[in-house]
Design a protein around this motif. Sequence first.
Motif, mmCIF file in Angstrom:
data_model
loop_
_atom_site.group_PDB
_atom_site.id
_atom_site.type_symbol
_atom_site.label_atom_id
_atom_site.label_comp_id
_atom_site.label_asym_id
_atom_site.label_seq_id
_atom_site.Cartn_x
_atom_site.Cartn_y
_atom_site.Cartn_z
ATOM 1 N N ASP A 171 65.235 69.394 42.202
ATOM 2 C CA ASP A 171 64.350 69.800 41.343
ATOM 3 C C ASP A 171 63.331 68.953 41.769
ATOM 4 N N LYS A 177 70.795 68.648 41.014
ATOM 5 C CA LYS A 177 70.279 69.429 40.255
ATOM 6 C C LYS A 177 68.943 68.382 39.962
ATOM 7 N N PRO A 194 72.382 73.003 40.359
ATOM 8 C CA PRO A 194 70.620 73.039 41.333
ATOM 9 C C PRO A 194 69.670 73.832 41.618
#
Length: 298
Positions: free
Chosen positions: A83, A79, A285
């Motif tokens: 990001d 994740k 994610p």
Amino acid sequence: MRFDLTDLKLFLRVAESGSITAGAETVHLALASASARIRGMEEMLGVPLLKRNRRGVEPTDAGRTLLHHARAITQQMEKMRADMGEYASGLKGHIHLLCNTSALTEFLPDILAEFMASHPQVNVDLEERPSHEIVQAIRDQLGDIGIVTDAVDSSGLETRLFREDRLVLALSPLHPLARSLKRRSVVPFAEVLENDFIGLAGDSALQQYISEHASRLGQRLHYRVLVRSFDAICRMVASGAGIAVVPESAVLRSRDASTIRHIHLSDAWSRRKLLLCMRRYANLPGYARELADALVNS
């Protein structure tokens, strides 16, 4: 107790594949090094993490607990990578998508092709399993997103409607059964079990599902031939070689649709909904959330 990320990724891949060799290859470790790392983790914890058998390995109770945490940690890392993707280059995301036969053959190819074309940094590991196994795998954090029928218990997971997926009886208008059914538009599964069937070869989740319902009626389906795809089933059905239970969408898109009669089954289990399931959408994610959105909104 100190495990590094390589230890956790190794254990996760070994548990998913059921093989130390396969897990080692996935994380680019030599087999001897991977085995030593697993032994070191077991010695540090003082409990065995894997059961060894002739077919490979599977987690012990302690191993399943570690697997839960390993999955959570590696997912959080994924994740973070997603990001931060707009600020970094060369990073790849990985999504483990579990699905049943109908989703795999009827609905996913076009959606996945479009998604992967627009997300070149993301790899999708697609695996076919029966719906009840998918639900358990998602609960055990052995997959990111699952596609299952609404017939299974998905409590504790977040679900979203993916597709309607009605199963129908497909047969040639010239088949003796078609003549006996005349103009009937609905028929119970029990009424057609004595006929020769055309089915899917291999370990098909849909074939298991249909056979289980035949068994509940005290019958065993007789397959005249097993083929590799719904298209092949429809061609065999159109030729009059046998009858089949297939998704209605498979019949409608078949090149032989004009020479196949399909009849709805009256059994409740034939009126299926396909659901997207995941542990928590918000914890996926970013790129996995985008895939989930693409699946639901397509």
